[in-house]
Design a protein around this motif. Structure first.
Motif, PDB file in Angstrom:
ATOM      1  N   SER A  64       0.834  -1.208   0.000  1.00 24.14           N
ATOM      2  CA  SER A  64       0.000   0.000   0.000  1.00 24.14           C
ATOM      3  C   SER A  64       0.870   1.259   0.000  1.00 24.14           C
ATOM      4  O   SER A  64       0.504   2.277  -0.585  1.00 24.14           O
ATOM      5  CB  SER A  64      -0.994  -0.007   1.157  1.00 24.14           C
ATOM      6  N   GLU A  65       2.056   1.189   0.621  1.00 26.02           N
ATOM      7  CA  GLU A  65       2.966   2.347   0.621  1.00 26.02           C
ATOM      8  C   GLU A  65       3.502   2.602  -0.788  1.00 26.02           C
ATOM      9  O   GLU A  65       3.684   3.747  -1.193  1.00 26.02           O
ATOM     10  CB  GLU A  65       4.139   2.127   1.593  1.00 26.02           C
ATOM     11  N   LYS A  67       1.914   1.839  -3.552  1.00 23.85           N
ATOM     12  CA  LYS A  67       0.772   2.367  -4.301  1.00 23.85           C
ATOM     13  C   LYS A  67       0.571   3.860  -4.019  1.00 23.85           C
ATOM     14  O   LYS A  67       0.271   4.647  -4.914  1.00 23.85           O
ATOM     15  CB  LYS A  67      -0.482   1.591  -3.889  1.00 23.85           C
ATOM     16  N   ALA A  68       0.797   4.223  -2.753  1.00 20.01           N
ATOM     17  CA  ALA A  68       0.610   5.631  -2.360  1.00 20.01           C
ATOM     18  C   ALA A  68       1.818   6.500  -2.720  1.00 20.01           C
ATOM     19  O   ALA A  68       1.842   7.695  -2.424  1.00 20.01           O
ATOM     20  CB  ALA A  68       0.330   5.698  -0.862  1.00 20.01           C
TER      21      ALA A  68
END
Ligand code: IPM
Ligand code: MG
Length: 380
Positions: A64-65, A67-68
């Motif tokens: 998720s990091e 992706k962000a």
């Protein structure tokens, strides 16, 4: 050979290094970065195989990091013994440029050639990387709760016999001289890191390891500087041991539990940490953090096992050391919860549940099977 000129050059290099260290450096604050760049260096031998598995685990945990846009992974190829020998350098220039662009690195083992090998006798890539990125602290934890062992070694990583290990001088055919370097600022920074760690983690004792009774100038300085740093930490008990008896005391069941944090010059640290790792299952299981103020590198403490590759067994190599190094990396860049999760998964998969075993041969699981097993645990 004009050895007086060689001595002079060496001394000037080291004096310049001291001036740089004296300026001091602020440690990078990962939380203030827009994006953390993680470089994955496969290395050679079994390195690419086991590092690929550790990379899979890290990429899963940081998905998720990524992706962000807060984390970016980069694969750094070319740090192989074939390339290094071909250009006659410990690390090829283009590879070093890519390495320096990363904040943290996960590194597979790299073959260290020695005289008589089929490879050019270039400097170790590990040692060169530690010096180039000024990774002055080699932090090696060893924990075996059932034996009452919880040691954290702070091995100085840029000085001692390693600083000029490839710059020794053959004075005559019969006389070879190497140089051992210990500096005041170099010792101070490793000692401060060790004592800070002890304070933050409520450790009661810090142990300084030297052979200062014999190696009077350099080890004498190391011991004196560590003791003077200790004065700023009055709540912590300090003892000092000689390296010979220290190696014995690590196997003394009555005494070994008393050691908590240990500070050592480079070579003694190299030797003692292999001995220590043996208690938790050998060097194949141990991870190691090489910390500097602007870069850090996390790696296994074992070698590249080229024989396994020659015999086509690299898919059976145990990736747990590099996965553990990956957990240390997560903790270092501020993802403590994810790191703890991974440490627990490693404990489950290698000790408590142990549904599959990696043996290094086809009678055991592959590294990919093991990484799948870890991923199954961290996704629970
Ligand atoms: C280690 C290794 C290295 C060292 C080698 C591979 C250069 O033994 O990380 O402990 O001597 O430091
Ligand atoms: Mg070693």
């Amino acid at each position: 050979m004009n050895y007086i000129a060689a001595y002079e050059e060496i001394i000037n290099q080291q004096l310049a290094r001291i001036e740089k260290m004296k300026k001091g450096q602020e440690f990078i604050d990962y939380r203030s970065l827009d994006k953390i760049i993680i470089g994955i260096i496969g290395g050679d031998g079994i390195g690419p195989a086991i590092t690929a598995q550790a990379g899979r685990v890290l990429k899963y945990l940081l998905a998720s990091e990524v992706k962000a846009g807060k984390v970016e992974f980069r694969t750094i190829d070319g740090c192989t013994i074939e390339n290094r020998a071909a250009v006659g350098k410990a690390i090829p220039d283009d590879v070093l440029t890519e390495i320096k662009k990363c904040h943290v690195l996960l590194k597979g083992p790299t073959t260290t050639p020695r005289k008589g090998d089929k490879w050019a006798n270039v400097e170790s890539a590990n040692v060169a990387m530690r010096k180039e990125l000024d990774l002055f602290a080699n932090v090696r934890p060893v924990k075996v709760p059932k034996l009452g062992i919880d040691w954290t070694f702070f091995r100085e990583n840029t000085e001692c016999l390693y600083a000029l290990g490839s710059q020794g001088v053959h004075i005559t055919e019969d006389l070879a001289i190497d140089f051992r370097v210990i500096t005041t600022p170099g010792t101070k920074r490793i000692a401060q890191l060790a004592f800070d760690f002890a304070r933050r983690n409520a450790k009661k004792r810090v142990t300084i390891v030297t052979k200062a009774n014999i190696v009077k100038a350099t080890d004498g300085k190391f011991l004196d500087v560590c003791k003077s740093v200790a004065k700023d930490y009055p709540e912590i008990e300090v003892d000092d041991w000689y390296i010979d008896i220290m190696t014995a005391k690590l196997i003394d069941q009555k005494r070994r539990g008393q050691f908590e944090v240990l500070i050592l010059p480079n070579l003694y640290g190299d030797i003692l940490t292999d001995e220590a790792a043996e208690f938790q299952g050998g060097v194949g299981t141990a991870g190691s953090a090489n910390l500097g103020s602007h870069h850090s590198m996390f790696e296994a403490i074992h070698g590249s096992a080229p024989r396994m590759v020659d015999e086509g067994r690299e898919i059976y190599a145990d990736p747990s050391s590099v996965i553990r190094a990956g957990a240390m990396l997560l903790s270092h860049i501020g993802y403590q919860k994810k790191a703890d999760h991974l440490f627990v998964a490693l404990e489950t998969c290698t000790v408590t549940e142990k549904k599959l075993v990696v043996t290094g041969r086809s009678d055991g699981a592959t590294g990919a099977d093991f990484a799948d097993y870890i991923l199954e645990k961290v996704s629970m």
